[in-house]
Design a protein around this motif. Structure first.
Motif, PDB file in Angstrom:
ATOM      1  N   SER A 196       0.846  -1.187   0.000  1.00  0.00           N
ATOM      2  CA  SER A 196       0.000   0.000   0.000  1.00  0.00           C
ATOM      3  C   SER A 196       0.880   1.235   0.000  1.00  0.00           C
ATOM      4  CB  SER A 196      -0.924   0.007   1.222  1.00  0.00           C
ATOM      5  OG  SER A 196      -0.153  -0.082   2.421  1.00  0.00           O
ATOM      6  N   ASP A 197       0.297   2.364  -0.374  1.00  0.00           N
ATOM      7  CA  ASP A 197       1.066   3.598  -0.464  1.00  0.00           C
ATOM      8  C   ASP A 197       1.649   4.001   0.879  1.00  0.00           C
ATOM      9  OD1 ASP A 197       0.523   3.805  -3.121  1.00  0.00           O
ATOM     10  OD2 ASP A 197      -0.954   5.420  -2.948  1.00  0.00           O
ATOM     11  N   CYS A 198       2.847   4.548   0.825  1.00  0.00           N
ATOM     12  CA  CYS A 198       3.444   5.190   1.997  1.00  0.00           C
ATOM     13  C   CYS A 198       4.281   6.351   1.499  1.00  0.00           C
ATOM     14  CB  CYS A 198       4.245   4.212   2.841  1.00  0.00           C
ATOM     15  SG  CYS A 198       5.794   3.674   2.094  1.00  0.00           S
ATOM     16  N   PRO A 199       4.745   7.252   2.372  1.00  0.00           N
ATOM     17  CA  PRO A 199       5.488   8.434   1.911  1.00  0.00           C
ATOM     18  C   PRO A 199       6.692   8.046   1.057  1.00  0.00           C
ATOM     19  CG  PRO A 199       4.876   8.692   4.207  1.00  0.00           C
ATOM     20  CD  PRO A 199       4.518   7.280   3.827  1.00  0.00           C
ATOM     21  N   THR A 200       6.952   8.884   0.060  1.00  0.00           N
ATOM     22  CA  THR A 200       8.033   8.599  -0.884  1.00  0.00           C
ATOM     23  C   THR A 200       9.290   9.392  -0.605  1.00  0.00           C
ATOM     24  OG1 THR A 200       7.281  10.338  -2.383  1.00  0.00           O
ATOM     25  CG2 THR A 200       6.349   8.130  -2.688  1.00  0.00           C
ATOM     26  N   LEU A 205       8.427   7.870   7.825  1.00  0.00           N
ATOM     27  CA  LEU A 205       8.492   6.431   8.047  1.00  0.00           C
ATOM     28  C   LEU A 205       7.618   5.700   7.038  1.00  0.00           C
ATOM     29  CD1 LEU A 205       8.421   6.192  11.943  1.00  0.00           C
ATOM     30  CD2 LEU A 205      10.380   6.061  10.401  1.00  0.00           C
ATOM     31  N   CYS A 206       8.117   4.573   6.572  1.00  0.00           N
ATOM     32  CA  CYS A 206       7.385   3.765   5.604  1.00  0.00           C
ATOM     33  C   CYS A 206       7.241   2.365   6.176  1.00  0.00           C
ATOM     34  CB  CYS A 206       8.125   3.746   4.261  1.00  0.00           C
ATOM     35  SG  CYS A 206       7.187   2.979   2.913  1.00  0.00           S
ATOM     36  N   LYS A 207       6.681   2.279   7.351  1.00  0.00           N
ATOM     37  CA  LYS A 207       6.492   0.985   7.998  1.00  0.00           C
ATOM     38  C   LYS A 207       5.109   0.435   7.660  1.00  0.00           C
ATOM     39  CE  LYS A 207       9.420   1.884  12.056  1.00  0.00           C
ATOM     40  NZ  LYS A 207       9.460   1.938  13.541  1.00  0.00           N
ATOM     41  N   ARG A 260      20.198  -0.928   4.187  1.00  0.00           N
ATOM     42  CA  ARG A 260      20.955   0.051   4.956  1.00  0.00           C
ATOM     43  C   ARG A 260      20.162   0.445   6.191  1.00  0.00           C
ATOM     44  NH1 ARG A 260      23.693   4.278   0.701  1.00  0.00           N
ATOM     45  NH2 ARG A 260      24.496   5.161   2.656  1.00  0.00           N
ATOM     46  N   SER A 261      20.860   0.958   7.188  1.00  0.00           N
ATOM     47  CA  SER A 261      20.223   1.317   8.461  1.00  0.00           C
ATOM     48  C   SER A 261      19.802   2.776   8.499  1.00  0.00           C
ATOM     49  CB  SER A 261      21.195   1.037   9.610  1.00  0.00           C
ATOM     50  OG  SER A 261      22.354   1.845   9.491  1.00  0.00           O
ATOM     51  N   SER A 262      19.975   3.496   7.402  1.00  0.00           N
ATOM     52  CA  SER A 262      19.669   4.919   7.346  1.00  0.00           C
ATOM     53  C   SER A 262      18.301   5.142   6.729  1.00  0.00           C
ATOM     54  CB  SER A 262      20.739   5.649   6.523  1.00  0.00           C
ATOM     55  OG  SER A 262      20.310   6.931   6.137  1.00  0.00           O
ATOM     56  N   SER A 263      17.472   5.949   7.393  1.00  0.00           N
ATOM     57  CA  SER A 263      16.145   6.241   6.855  1.00  0.00           C
ATOM     58  C   SER A 263      16.219   7.050   5.574  1.00  0.00           C
ATOM     59  CB  SER A 263      15.317   7.007   7.898  1.00  0.00           C
ATOM     60  OG  SER A 263      15.936   8.249   8.215  1.00  0.00           O
ATOM     61  N   ALA A 264      17.336   7.718   5.341  1.00  0.00           N
ATOM     62  CA  ALA A 264      17.498   8.500   4.123  1.00  0.00           C
ATOM     63  C   ALA A 264      17.792   7.640   2.916  1.00  0.00           C
ATOM     64  CB  ALA A 264      18.620   9.529   4.308  1.00  0.00           C
ATOM     65  N   HIS A 265      18.072   6.349   3.139  1.00  0.00           N
ATOM     66  CA  HIS A 265      18.465   5.478   2.027  1.00  0.00           C
ATOM     67  C   HIS A 265      17.630   4.205   1.913  1.00  0.00           C
ATOM     68  CE1 HIS A 265      22.161   7.847   2.893  1.00  0.00           C
ATOM     69  NE2 HIS A 265      22.219   7.905   1.589  1.00  0.00           N
ATOM     70  N   ALA A 266      16.897   3.824   2.943  1.00  0.00           N
ATOM     71  CA  ALA A 266      16.153   2.562   2.908  1.00  0.00           C
ATOM     72  C   ALA A 266      14.803   2.760   3.584  1.00  0.00           C
ATOM     73  CB  ALA A 266      16.939   1.455   3.610  1.00  0.00           C
ATOM     74  N   PRO A 267      13.697   2.538   2.867  1.00  0.00           N
ATOM     75  CA  PRO A 267      12.374   2.733   3.476  1.00  0.00           C
ATOM     76  C   PRO A 267      12.117   1.803   4.661  1.00  0.00           C
ATOM     77  CG  PRO A 267      12.203   1.782   1.271  1.00  0.00           C
ATOM     78  CD  PRO A 267      13.605   2.216   1.435  1.00  0.00           C
ATOM     79  N   HIS A 268      12.687   0.612   4.647  1.00  0.00           N
ATOM     80  CA  HIS A 268      12.536  -0.316   5.783  1.00  0.00           C
ATOM     81  C   HIS A 268      13.843  -0.444   6.558  1.00  0.00           C
ATOM     82  CE1 HIS A 268       8.587  -2.620   4.641  1.00  0.00           C
ATOM     83  NE2 HIS A 268       8.451  -1.299   4.594  1.00  0.00           N
TER      84      HIS A 268
END
Length: 1038
Positions: A196-200, A205-207, A260-268
């Motif tokens: 489902s859609d989540c912020p791009t 957060l895209c959880k 990756r552990s960075s929210s700037a690079h990996a949605p999960h």
């Protein structure tokens, strides 16, 4: 607006030359700015380290009861630092094979388990695993085995980064992936909409955006499998979701990537640790499981060879060296073979009864044609003797034989620091492989001893004048590798030399073994301090630090030892009367050997007019190794294949083994063949664990012979370490498109090479491609001209006609005027045991070119294409297509023989389609249908501001200004328009280069360059105890 769109597209092309995105999974190396992000190198380190621990316990090599993992490996290696270093460097080599897949095949979805290509990825790993197991059983090639292990592990680890397995099952593993015929899980079908859609914007957060209990994976733009359009608002196929993935802007927006552990690079990003843990456990299972693991299929000795699990043990019966014989068994050797057989059998009989046995005996026989080459190895002396006694001669014909091919096979199977004996009466027919022979012998410190009987050359030389004097190639190889060449005019002379050689070898081994046992410890590594050339009255400084146990100084060019003065740190003249000093003089060579040298600065003075060359080595636990790497747009370092480009920026990475405590590193120095500094650069810390590394960025304009590291120890004493590293910069690059897996038996396959002229002049070039089996058909030598900056692709075709054979393909790029070889690439290929499927596009259709996937109209426009799958002696198990909108029509899949004609029909809503044919063993063949180029329409955006829009617009403005006044007005106009558009199509505009690698236009700014990783002897200090059952490593498998 049409004109604006044209210039806007042109600007995008310019940006693509600056920036390309490669990483779509776990990063290749550690990222210092993201200390919590785990990379492929980290996963491999832990996975192979823990698998090795399990291997040592399983085979009772080390008693690990109640001991932590690190202590078990410490006990295995003991004081043998050389073997421990080789073990860690071998992990690096396997990781490099992963990095090549990650960089060069970024556009093919199934290698990364993207685009719901889960079954295809599973079958790809399964077939690759089967091919390497077959190779290990019938004709092991260590280099190919390592390469395929790295390729398997890359996709295996990607499964946990790029699918929703972790979202469903946490850090457990699926044992069957890449191993079993089927996967015991439900996989989303092509019509499911699992996200489902989540912020791009990746700042939000895209959880919890997955909405399925089935297995799925994300689609990534610019890969060969395109994301289908959504049928319902707010849901759709999952995306990969990184910044450079424009598919994340279409429903379902966002993504599921967790590499990756960075929210700037990996949605999960919040699931990164679970993904790492699962990938590590899966690696351990894949390698060391009792039933399914590769170790069990390779066997003890091949596992030790492939993974370099070796140690020179104290007081053990087996010494870590090998005895290798490479023998010509063509008919012309009939008069000589008896003497060779008798000498070898006598030697093996005596060595197997000696104090210390070799780890293995290796027998390689070569003939003509090269397909008749055979290789065998064993640790059983009786078995080796039976092989020797069973040798017969036959065939041949013309005098030259494929001796270098046999030598390469022998060197590949041989341990480091061993000797190879070569017996032949013929010159080398494959003399073009001379450089390849020298490289492997030098790398493994193997000494070749050529024993030549000249009868064939004398008898048949009049039949051909195409070959060099019989031993010229052998002389070159021996000179470059400290080997020797002996020639004999009679069989009896040869027989006498065989006995003399082998008894001398036996005496040397036994004396060294006794010495090692009596010392009750092993010597430190041999480290190079420096080399230099001096003239009259010139001083050479010798820095001796606290880790140096003994010093060896070789001065070449002296007529006697009085022509040089060696001064110790106290200012005293050193000669043979000084305690712990040994002075030798041999044929213009003076050697100082100094035990326990004083710490500090020594000096060596040349007091005569003769120029001298000096080589300084030490017994020291501290040593270095280096590698040259190219820098990706994201700052990651990838292995460079071939010679670097003159004037282009690269990275020298230095791995430090056992750097003394509280020492500091100041600079990295590139030196020439005379030891003179070419460049000196401040050393930057790259990583501390699991290995200590420094790096320096540099541009190379002239030939380099070595790399030095300079620093201070804990007492502020200066130290230098040097490693040999030859670097020859040129202005032309040669790259081979990656070829993974087997050549399909009897099928015509294409090898593709890319050549780029980076220089400022026109070039006339010749590309010569050859192989050692004669499988390349036509077009072996291609002549062409290139302008500055021009890039061309050249193809050659190859057909493997003998099943389960290994082929070495060599490509050389020469300047036509000077005939200088600018680049040389060597690639080993294997031929499949059966005619595996191949897929050929017969019609692609062009009705979708004007639709570009836009709007509802795309459903009403249909396309039709066709393909043909060829195979023989095996059934096609399945045909799969990457889009639910495509229908397949084909004949029966029950036939054992092709071809199989397939028709595809579908709508124009999906950019690209992949057809996959899979046979019963999991081997796959694919055809790709590119229906239209990617467009920015149908982007669905959320209400938040994308974090990279302003950066993109700003960077485009800066780039436009740099282009010049001619485009300045266009840039300003473009920028003005973009600033008024809240969610512009800019974010999805991509330019695709020839290698299908994703271009990211949102990150043109100069980013911090991330760091690479090698391996060192920093141990795992985990509280894992050896008495823990093996299942604890992967007991949580699903």
């Amino acid at each position: 607006m049409k004109h604006l769109k044209f210039f806007f597209g042109y600007l995008m092309f310019l940006v693509s030359l600056v920036e390309r995105s490669l990483v779509c999974a776990f990063p290749p190396q550690s990222i210092p700015q993201e200390s919590s992000t785990k990379s492929h190198s980290t996963i491999n380190f832990y996975g192979i380290y823990l698998s090795t621990h399990q291997f040592l316990l399983t085979h009772n090599i080390v008693n690990g009861t109640g001991k932590p993992v690190s202590q078990v490996l410490d006990e295995f290696f003991g004081t043998d630092r050389d073997s421990q270093t080789i073990f860690y460097q071998n992990i690096l080599r396997i990781t490099d094979h992963q990095n090549i897949v990650q960089k060069e095949l970024a556009g093919v979805a199934h290698y990364h388990v993207n685009g719901e290509q889960i079954l295809t990825a599973h079958n790809y790993v399964r077939s690759l695993r089967k091919s390497l197991i077959d190779l290990a059983q019938f004709r092991p090639d260590i280099d190919i085995l390592r390469e395929r292990i790295g390729q398997c592990l890359y996709t295996l680890q990607q499964f946990y980064s790029n699918t929703n397995w972790v979202e469903l099952h946490g850090d457990t593993i699926i044992k069957e992936f890449g191993i079993s015929a089927t996967l015991p899980v439900s996989i989303s079908n092509l019509s499911d909409e699992p996200c489902s859609d989540c912020p791009t914007d990746l700042a939000s957060l895209c959880k919890n955006n997955t909405r399925t209990t089935k297995l799925t994976s994300g689609y990534k733009s610019e890969q060969d499998v395109s994301k289908p359009p959504s049928n319902n608002q707010g849901v759709g196929k999952c995306s990969h979701g990184t910044q450079d993935d424009t598919s994340r802007l279409r429903s379902a927006t966002g993504g599921i990537y967790k590499g990756r552990s960075s929210s700037a690079h990996a949605p999960h990003f919040h699931l990164h640790d679970d993904a790492f843990e699962a990938a590590k456990l899966a690696t351990i299972y894949f390698l060391s499981d009792e039933n399914d693991g590769l170790f069990s299929h390779l066997g003890i000795y091949l596992t030790k060879e492939v993974f370099q699990i070796k140690s020179k043990k104290e007081n053990t019966e087996i010494k870590d060296y090998s005895i290798t014989f490479v023998i010509d068994v063509t008919g012309s050797m009939s008069d000589n073979i008896a003497a060779v057989k008798q000498g070898m059998a006598t030697f093996v009989d005596q060595i197997r009864q000696s104090e210390r046995k070799p780890e293995k005996y290796i027998l390689v026989t070569f003939s003509d044609p090269v397909d008749l080459e055979q290789s065998r190895f064993t640790n059983d002396g009786d078995e080796m003797i039976s092989w020797i006694k069973g040798l017969t001669v036959s065939g041949g014909g013309d005098c030259p034989e494929y001796s270098l091919s046999g030598l390469i096979t022998g060197a590949t199977l041989s341990n480091h620091n061993s000797t190879i004996y070569i017996y032949t009466d013929a010159p080398a027919k494959d003399e073009s492989r001379e450089t390849e022979v020298i490289e492997i012998l030098q790398r493994k410190n193997i000494t070749p001893k050529f024993r030549l009987r000249s009868e064939c050359g004398r008898r048949r030389k009049r039949d051909t004048d195409r070959y060099k004097r019989q031993s010229s190639v052998y002389d070159n190889i021996a000179q470059a590798t400290d080997g020797d060449v002996k020639r004999f005019s009679s069989s009896q002379e040869l027989a006498d030399k065989v006995q003399e050689d082998l008894m001398s070898e036996l005496s040397f081994i036994q004396s060294n073994s006794s010495q090692a046992i009596s010392q009750n410890n092993l010597p430190s590594s041999i480290s190079i301090i420096k080399w230099s050339s001096t003239n009259t009255n010139q001083l050479t400084n010798i820095e001796v630090d606290n880790s140096v146990d003994s010093l060896r100084i070789e001065i070449n060019g002296t007529s006697n030892s009085s022509e040089i003065h060696l001064i110790n740190p106290n200012g005293s003249l050193v000669d043979s009367r000084v305690r712990d000093v040994t002075l030798q003089y041999l044929d213009y060579l003076t050697i100082f050997s100094i035990e326990s040298p004083s710490k500090g600065l020594w000096t060596l003075e040349n007091i005569v007019s003769n120029p001298l060359t000096i080589n300084i080595t030490a017994n020291s636990s501290f040593d270095i190794s280096s590698s040259l790497r190219e820098i990706s747009s994201e700052g990651f370092f990838y292995p460079i294949i071939g010679n670097p480009v003159s004037g282009m920026e690269y990275v020298i990475v230095v791995l430090l083994e056992n750097l003394p405590t509280n020492s500091s590193i100041s600079s990295i120095v590139l030196v020439d063949e005379k030891g003179n500094a070419v460049t000196t650069t401040v050393a930057t810390l790259l990583s501390v664990t699991p290995n200590l590394q420094y790096f320096a960025k540099t541009k190379i304009f002239k030939q380099i012979a070595g790399v030095q590291i300079h620093g201070q120890d804990s007492t502020s004493q200066q130290f230098i370490r040097t490693c040999k590293h030859t670097i020859n910069p040129v202005d032309v690059t040669l790259q081979m498109k990656p070829f993974i897996g087997d050549l399909s038996l009897s099928n015509l396959e294409q090898l593709e090479y890319n050549i780029t002229n980076h220089g400022g002049n026109n070039r006339s070039l010749t590309l010569d491609v050859s192989d050692d089996k004669g499988y390349i058909v036509d077009n072996r030598s291609i002549h062409f001209h290139m302008s500055p900056g021009e890039s061309e692709n050249k193809q050659v075709f190859i057909r493997g006609t003998q099943p389960s054979t290994i082929i070495t393909v060599t490509a050389s790029l020469k300047d036509e005027g000077t005939q200088i070889v600018l680049q040389k690439l060597t690639k080993k290929l294997t031929v499949s045991s059966a005619m595996r499927p191949t897929c050929n596009l017969t019609s692609s259709g062009d009705t979708c070119q004007n639709q570009r996937g836009n709007g509802s109209n795309c459903y009403g426009v249909l396309w039709q294409g066709s393909a043909q799958v060829n195979f023989s002696g095996i059934r096609i198990a399945s045909l799969d297509v990457s889009s639910s909108s495509v229908n397949l029509t084909h004949g029966s899949l029950w036939s054992l023989y092709g071809p199989l004609d397939i028709t595809l029909k579908g709508d124009c809503c999906t950019q690209s389609i992949v057809l996959t044919a899979t046979d019963n063993d999991g081997f796959i063949a694919q055809c790709r249908f590119n229906l239209f180029s990617e467009d920015s329409s149908n982007i669905i955006t959320d209400s938040s501001e994308p974090i990279d829009k302003k950066e993109t617009v700003l960077n485009l403005t800066i780039l436009g200004a740099a282009i010049g006044g001619a485009l300045a007005g266009i840039v300003i106009l473009t920028t003005g328009v973009l600033l008024k558009i809240r969610h512009s199509s800019l974010k999805s505009s991509k330019v695709k280069d020839d290698t299908d690698i994703q271009i990211d236009i949102s990150r043109v700014e100069k980013s911090d360059k991330n760091k690479t990783a090698h391996f060192r002897v920093f141990m795992l200090r985990e509280a894992i105890v050896s008495s823990t059952p093996a299942e604890s490593f992967f007991g949580r498998a699903h």
